[in-house]
Design an enzyme around this catalytic site. Structure first.
Site, PDB file in Angstrom:
ATOM      1  N   CYS A 133      38.021  43.952  38.395  1.00  0.00           N
ATOM      2  CA  CYS A 133      38.894  42.800  38.639  1.00  0.00           C
ATOM      3  C   CYS A 133      40.263  43.255  39.141  1.00  0.00           C
ATOM      4  O   CYS A 133      41.124  43.662  38.347  1.00  0.00           O
ATOM      5  CB  CYS A 133      39.040  41.983  37.359  1.00  0.00           C
ATOM      6  SG  CYS A 133      40.132  40.561  37.565  1.00  0.00           S
ATOM      7  N   CYS A 136      43.215  41.224  37.772  1.00  0.00           N
ATOM      8  CA  CYS A 136      43.582  41.521  36.374  1.00  0.00           C
ATOM      9  C   CYS A 136      44.283  42.874  36.268  1.00  0.00           C
ATOM     10  O   CYS A 136      45.238  43.026  35.510  1.00  0.00           O
ATOM     11  CB  CYS A 136      42.342  41.571  35.477  1.00  0.00           C
ATOM     12  SG  CYS A 136      41.120  40.321  35.822  1.00  0.00           S
ATOM     13  N   ASP A 137      43.807  43.878  36.990  1.00  0.00           N
ATOM     14  CA  ASP A 137      44.232  45.258  36.727  1.00  0.00           C
ATOM     15  C   ASP A 137      45.035  45.915  37.853  1.00  0.00           C
ATOM     16  O   ASP A 137      45.525  47.033  37.672  1.00  0.00           O
ATOM     17  CB  ASP A 137      42.984  46.132  36.446  1.00  0.00           C
ATOM     18  CG  ASP A 137      42.230  45.631  35.222  1.00  0.00           C
ATOM     19  OD1 ASP A 137      42.888  45.101  34.310  1.00  0.00           O
ATOM     20  OD2 ASP A 137      40.995  45.756  35.192  1.00  0.00           O
TER      21      ASP A 137
END
Ligand code: NAP
Length: 320
Positions: A133, A136-137
């Site tokens: 992701c 997200c990261d």
């Protein structure tokens, strides 16, 4: 006695939320169950540029708008990790970790998840440099070099997204041509922070014991083994259906996807499927939404047919 609804929608992504909107607007009692926050994969998507009505919108924002729409006519939403669905006469019994629900019809909208490579280092360095992701990261790799594995829309689009925080993004693909749509490819080729390793047979995620340091791969053209240095590795090698809970229902094909007819009906009467979980080619928010609308109407028709059948068999009509 378990709580009863006209229809239970399993999964609150764009398809499930649209089905809930249509079914509740047709005056059916509707429960949406999801084991996570509503919005599905939209929650992991930065900018959505191919949903009509918006030139660009954040994934979670579109999810919130769909949720507000889905619940405005009385559809309920609850947490529920569905472990099984079975048919009991005309009733569908939905089993969750926390109890059972019953409905006349069920719409499966559980979607799909990222496929794993299954190579050494992938699990070991999960959360320590290996990610599925970018949204997200990605921020953890500010001014670092990262690798993206895959050549489809997700790999290339998320790679472009990663050129924001990262110093350099190297897309490693197993062939010498991308699968991604042409417009996305053009954007990637024009991006100075992106480069490509072609014919890369990725064999191992390397690390120093605490974090990722690179990717070992075989150059399939020459057979030479090489290492691509990287602080982060983002894996986008396709998707798998989230259908384990429906194994006993008799609706899955040999690969775990759910075939339906054009009304979104599966081979089990009263069980419908929509969105990424369906056996089909194009998996988009727009297609999930269209299928959700159809399923909402199909459920209405199905429940109507049950009532017609009951009346024909001499049942007394209910007050509503
Ligand atoms: P995908 O289209 O199935 O692409 C998977 C990619 O991973 C392919 O390039 C494939 O290589 C590669 N791959 C598969 N297994 C591999 C392995 N074991 N080792 C190395 N590489 C491997 O999956 P996706 O990109 O996740 O997209 C899924 C669906 O969502 C698609 O229908 C896509 O169009 C859609 N989507 C659309 C958008 C958009 O419209 N903006 C954005 C994201 C996703 P090969 O090419 O050699 O098979």
């Amino acid at each position: 006695m378990s709580k009863q609804y006209d229809v239970i929608v399993i999964g609150a992504g764009p398809g499930g939320m649209t089905a809930a909107l249509y079914a509740s607007r047709a005056n059916l009692s509707v429960l949406m169950l999801d084991r996570g926050i509503y919005g599905g994969q939209m929650n992991n998507t930065a900018a959505i540029e191919n949903y009509p009505g918006f030139t660009s919108i954040l994934g979670p924002e579109l999810g919130q708008k769909m949720y507000d729409g889905a619940t405005q006519f009385g559809a309920e939403y609850a947490y529920g990790n569905v472990t099984d669905v079975h048919v009991d006469g005309q009733a569908k019994v939905v089993v969750t970790d926390e109890g059972e629900y019953q409905a006349k019809a069920v719409i499966i909208a559980t979607g799909a998840e990222h496929r794993k490579l299954g190579i050494p280092g992938e699990e070991e360095y999960g959360g320590r440099g290996v990610s599925y992701c970018a949204v997200c990261d990605g921020a953890f790799f500010r001014n670092r070099d990262v690798a993206v594995i895959g050549g489809g829309d997700s790999a290339v689009e998320e790679g472009i997204y990663l050129t924001g925080p990262a110093a350099k993004v190297t897309v490693m693909h197993r062939r010498d041509q991308l699968r991604a749509q042409k417009i996305i490819q053009q954007r990637a080729f024009a991006n100075e922070k992106m480069d490509f390793v072609w014919n890369a047979g990725v064999s191992e995620i390397l690390g120093d014991g605490t974090k990722v340091t690179g990717v070992r791969y075989v150059d399939k053209e020459t057979g030479a083994e090489r290492v691509q240095p990287a602080s982060g590795v983002f894996i986008y090698v396709g998707i798998m259906p989230l259908t384990d809970s429906f194994k006993h229902l008799g609706v899955l094909d040999e690969n775990g996807w759910i075939p339906t007819d054009e009304n979104m009906a599966t081979r089990v009467p009263g069980v419908f499927a929509i969105g990424d979980v369906r056996a089909k080619h194009l998996r988009q928010i727009t297609t999930a939404v269209g299928e959700g609308g159809q399923a909402g109407q199909s459920v209405f028709d199905y429940i109507q047919s049950l009532q017609d059948e009951a009346l024909a068999n001499g049942a007394v009509p209910s007050a509503n």
